[in-house]
Write a protein that holds these residues in place. Structure first.
Motif, PDB file in Angstrom:
ATOM      1  N   PRO A 146       0.805  -1.203  -0.038  1.00  0.00           N
ATOM      2  CA  PRO A 146       0.018   0.071  -0.104  1.00  0.00           C
ATOM      3  C   PRO A 146       0.992   1.192  -0.065  1.00  0.00           C
ATOM      4  CG  PRO A 146       0.015  -1.260   2.164  1.00  0.00           C
ATOM      5  CD  PRO A 146       0.747  -1.875   1.311  1.00  0.00           C
ATOM      6  N   MET A 147       2.097   1.343   0.485  1.00  0.00           N
ATOM      7  CA  MET A 147       2.910   2.294   0.593  1.00  0.00           C
ATOM      8  C   MET A 147       4.240   2.013   0.020  1.00  0.00           C
ATOM      9  SD  MET A 147       1.081   4.476   2.318  1.00  0.00           S
ATOM     10  CE  MET A 147       0.459   5.341   3.472  1.00  0.00           C
ATOM     11  N   GLY A 148       4.860   3.160  -0.558  1.00  0.00           N
ATOM     12  CA  GLY A 148       6.444   3.117  -1.067  1.00  0.00           C
ATOM     13  C   GLY A 148       7.185   3.146  -0.125  1.00  0.00           C
ATOM     14  N   ARG A 149       8.688   3.269  -0.401  1.00  0.00           N
ATOM     15  CA  ARG A 149       9.672   3.245   0.625  1.00  0.00           C
ATOM     16  C   ARG A 149       9.696   4.712   1.251  1.00  0.00           C
ATOM     17  NH1 ARG A 149      14.473   0.621  -2.890  1.00  0.00           N
ATOM     18  NH2 ARG A 149      13.162   1.400  -4.430  1.00  0.00           N
ATOM     19  N   ASN A 150       9.127   5.516   0.436  1.00  0.00           N
ATOM     20  CA  ASN A 150       8.947   7.221   1.175  1.00  0.00           C
ATOM     21  C   ASN A 150       7.958   7.552   1.893  1.00  0.00           C
ATOM     22  OD1 ASN A 150      11.900   7.273   0.259  1.00  0.00           O
ATOM     23  ND2 ASN A 150      11.134   7.924  -1.757  1.00  0.00           N
ATOM     24  N   GLY A 151       7.064   6.529   1.910  1.00  0.00           N
ATOM     25  CA  GLY A 151       5.653   6.608   2.618  1.00  0.00           C
ATOM     26  C   GLY A 151       4.563   7.155   1.794  1.00  0.00           C
ATOM     27  N   GLN A 152       4.883   7.389   0.200  1.00  0.00           N
ATOM     28  CA  GLN A 152       3.882   7.769  -0.728  1.00  0.00           C
ATOM     29  C   GLN A 152       3.044   6.492  -1.011  1.00  0.00           C
ATOM     30  OE1 GLN A 152       7.010   6.594  -1.124  1.00  0.00           O
ATOM     31  NE2 GLN A 152       7.550   6.463  -3.404  1.00  0.00           N
ATOM     32  N   ARG A 153       1.551   6.811  -1.314  1.00  0.00           N
ATOM     33  CA  ARG A 153       0.757   5.971  -1.484  1.00  0.00           C
ATOM     34  C   ARG A 153       0.908   5.354  -2.878  1.00  0.00           C
ATOM     35  NH1 ARG A 153      -3.669   3.661   0.007  1.00  0.00           N
ATOM     36  NH2 ARG A 153      -5.547   3.138  -1.016  1.00  0.00           N
ATOM     37  N   LEU A 154       0.756   3.814  -2.899  1.00  0.00           N
ATOM     38  CA  LEU A 154       0.923   3.068  -4.155  1.00  0.00           C
ATOM     39  C   LEU A 154      -0.357   2.517  -4.691  1.00  0.00           C
ATOM     40  CD1 LEU A 154       4.304   0.966  -3.329  1.00  0.00           C
ATOM     41  CD2 LEU A 154       3.998   3.156  -4.840  1.00  0.00           C
ATOM     42  N   GLU A 155      -0.814   3.115  -5.727  1.00  0.00           N
ATOM     43  CA  GLU A 155      -2.256   2.386  -6.331  1.00  0.00           C
ATOM     44  C   GLU A 155      -1.885   1.129  -7.125  1.00  0.00           C
ATOM     45  OE1 GLU A 155      -5.279   3.342  -5.893  1.00  0.00           O
ATOM     46  OE2 GLU A 155      -4.586   5.153  -4.714  1.00  0.00           O
ATOM     47  N   ARG A 156      -2.162   0.040  -6.798  1.00  0.00           N
ATOM     48  CA  ARG A 156      -2.117  -1.260  -7.357  1.00  0.00           C
ATOM     49  C   ARG A 156      -3.008  -1.642  -8.610  1.00  0.00           C
ATOM     50  NH1 ARG A 156      -5.892  -1.985  -3.942  1.00  0.00           N
ATOM     51  NH2 ARG A 156      -7.609  -3.575  -4.267  1.00  0.00           N
ATOM     52  N   LEU A 157      -2.513  -2.443  -9.468  1.00  0.00           N
ATOM     53  CA  LEU A 157      -3.241  -2.782 -10.763  1.00  0.00           C
ATOM     54  C   LEU A 157      -4.396  -3.630 -10.173  1.00  0.00           C
ATOM     55  CD1 LEU A 157      -3.284  -3.359 -13.720  1.00  0.00           C
ATOM     56  CD2 LEU A 157      -2.063  -5.275 -13.364  1.00  0.00           C
ATOM     57  N   HIS A 158      -5.609  -2.920 -10.752  1.00  0.00           N
ATOM     58  CA  HIS A 158      -6.683  -3.863 -10.572  1.00  0.00           C
ATOM     59  C   HIS A 158      -7.051  -4.681 -11.817  1.00  0.00           C
ATOM     60  CE1 HIS A 158      -7.759  -1.595  -6.917  1.00  0.00           C
ATOM     61  NE2 HIS A 158      -7.666  -0.655  -7.513  1.00  0.00           N
ATOM     62  N   TRP A 159      -6.877  -5.983 -11.757  1.00  0.00           N
ATOM     63  CA  TRP A 159      -6.907  -6.802 -12.929  1.00  0.00           C
ATOM     64  C   TRP A 159      -7.750  -7.812 -13.016  1.00  0.00           C
ATOM     65  CZ3 TRP A 159      -4.531  -6.384 -17.474  1.00  0.00           C
ATOM     66  CH2 TRP A 159      -4.250  -7.205 -18.270  1.00  0.00           C
ATOM     67  N   GLY A 160      -7.973  -8.429 -11.629  1.00  0.00           N
ATOM     68  CA  GLY A 160      -9.046  -9.470 -11.700  1.00  0.00           C
ATOM     69  C   GLY A 160      -8.425 -10.799 -12.327  1.00  0.00           C
ATOM     70  N   ASP A 161      -9.052 -11.565 -13.020  1.00  0.00           N
ATOM     71  CA  ASP A 161      -8.695 -12.741 -13.619  1.00  0.00           C
ATOM     72  C   ASP A 161      -8.803 -12.840 -15.101  1.00  0.00           C
ATOM     73  OD1 ASP A 161      -8.075 -15.268 -14.147  1.00  0.00           O
ATOM     74  OD2 ASP A 161      -9.087 -16.152 -12.702  1.00  0.00           O
ATOM     75  N   HIS A 162      -7.653 -12.276 -15.815  1.00  0.00           N
ATOM     76  CA  HIS A 162      -8.041 -12.238 -17.429  1.00  0.00           C
ATOM     77  C   HIS A 162      -6.624 -12.641 -18.132  1.00  0.00           C
ATOM     78  CE1 HIS A 162     -11.375  -9.751 -16.646  1.00  0.00           C
ATOM     79  NE2 HIS A 162     -10.845  -8.907 -15.946  1.00  0.00           N
ATOM     80  N   VAL A 163      -6.735 -12.907 -19.371  1.00  0.00           N
ATOM     81  CA  VAL A 163      -5.620 -13.284 -20.016  1.00  0.00           C
ATOM     82  C   VAL A 163      -4.671 -11.949 -20.447  1.00  0.00           C
ATOM     83  CG1 VAL A 163      -5.038 -14.164 -22.625  1.00  0.00           C
ATOM     84  CG2 VAL A 163      -6.447 -15.566 -21.077  1.00  0.00           C
ATOM     85  N   ILE A 164      -3.662 -11.944 -20.401  1.00  0.00           N
ATOM     86  CA  ILE A 164      -2.919 -10.696 -20.891  1.00  0.00           C
ATOM     87  C   ILE A 164      -3.053 -10.736 -22.441  1.00  0.00           C
ATOM     88  CG2 ILE A 164      -0.424  -9.692 -21.289  1.00  0.00           C
ATOM     89  CD1 ILE A 164       0.266 -10.825 -18.698  1.00  0.00           C
ATOM     90  N   PRO A 165      -3.505  -9.533 -23.111  1.00  0.00           N
ATOM     91  CA  PRO A 165      -3.828  -9.215 -24.381  1.00  0.00           C
ATOM     92  C   PRO A 165      -2.627  -9.351 -25.246  1.00  0.00           C
ATOM     93  CG  PRO A 165      -4.165  -7.257 -23.162  1.00  0.00           C
ATOM     94  CD  PRO A 165      -3.932  -8.214 -22.099  1.00  0.00           C
ATOM     95  N   ALA A 166      -2.927  -9.477 -26.676  1.00  0.00           N
ATOM     96  CA  ALA A 166      -1.668  -9.449 -27.404  1.00  0.00           C
ATOM     97  C   ALA A 166      -1.104  -8.279 -27.299  1.00  0.00           C
ATOM     98  CB  ALA A 166      -2.217  -9.876 -28.822  1.00  0.00           C
TER      99      ALA A 166
END
Length: 199
Positions: A146-166
């Protein structure tokens, strides 16, 4: 104080004079009662010039890796198709990277056509999502923070369950604090340059 500066300057001058005599002797120049030996000079030049030329040509092709998340200190471009596990370099544009794009090196960890799955972890206290684990098939690629080394908020990837597109590749590393596709998603293949480890 002036006397001290004078003494230091004098010592430095005498040291440089002695160094130039020693260099001349080493390269075959006439020093004192020694004869000049130009053969040594030409031999030294014959060794030094080719090495300097090769180094001068090679240095621009080598990139120093500043990230501890990759097991390489220096890389260079390696033509060819990118395969899973290959080192790749690209320009990252992201607010956490700064105002200008930065060059980053990662590994190709999940390829187009493979299933990328995000598993969210919920807090036992308030039920909020605390992080996500990302899997390529059954292989764990990494866990978001949730947080980086310097305390900054990290927004994670919202992916679910999908195949990586071409045309896309999930890039990352085995480092738990790596900043990679866990946060900015898969990267277009045309933005990636295949790299090989030099050191």
């Amino acid at each position: 104080m002036l006397r001290l500066v004078w003494l230091v300057a004098k010592r430095l001058f005498l040291g440089l004079m002695r160094l130039s005599r020693e260099a001349a002797a080493a390269l075959g120049g006439a020093v004192g009662n020694q004869k000049a030996r130009p053969r040594r000079f030409w031999l030294a030049l014959g060794i030094t010039l080719p090495l300097a030329t090769i180094t001068w040509q090679a240095i621009p092709a080598v990139t120093i890796v500043m990230s501890p998340s990759i097991d390489a200190w220096a890389v260079r471009a390696a033509p060819g198709t990118i395969h899973k596990g290959d080192l790749v370099m690209f320009a990252l544009s992201h607010p956490l990277a700064g105002p200008r794009p930065v060059s980053v090196t990662k590994r190709a960890m999940c390829m187009a056509g493979e299933r990328l799955r995000e598993v969210e972890r919920h807090s036992v206290f308030d039920g909020r999502v605390t992080n996500s684990s990302y899997y390529c098939g059954a292989t764990l690629l990494g866990i978001s923070r949730p947080m980086g080394r310097n305390g900054q908020r990290l927004e994670r990837l919202h992916w679910g369950d999908h195949v990586i597109p071409a045309g896309f590749i999930y890039v990352g590393s085995n480092h738990p604090q790596g900043f990679d596709s866990r946060y900015f998603g898969p990267v277009r293949i045309e933005r990636l340059t295949r790299m090989e480890r030099v050191l």
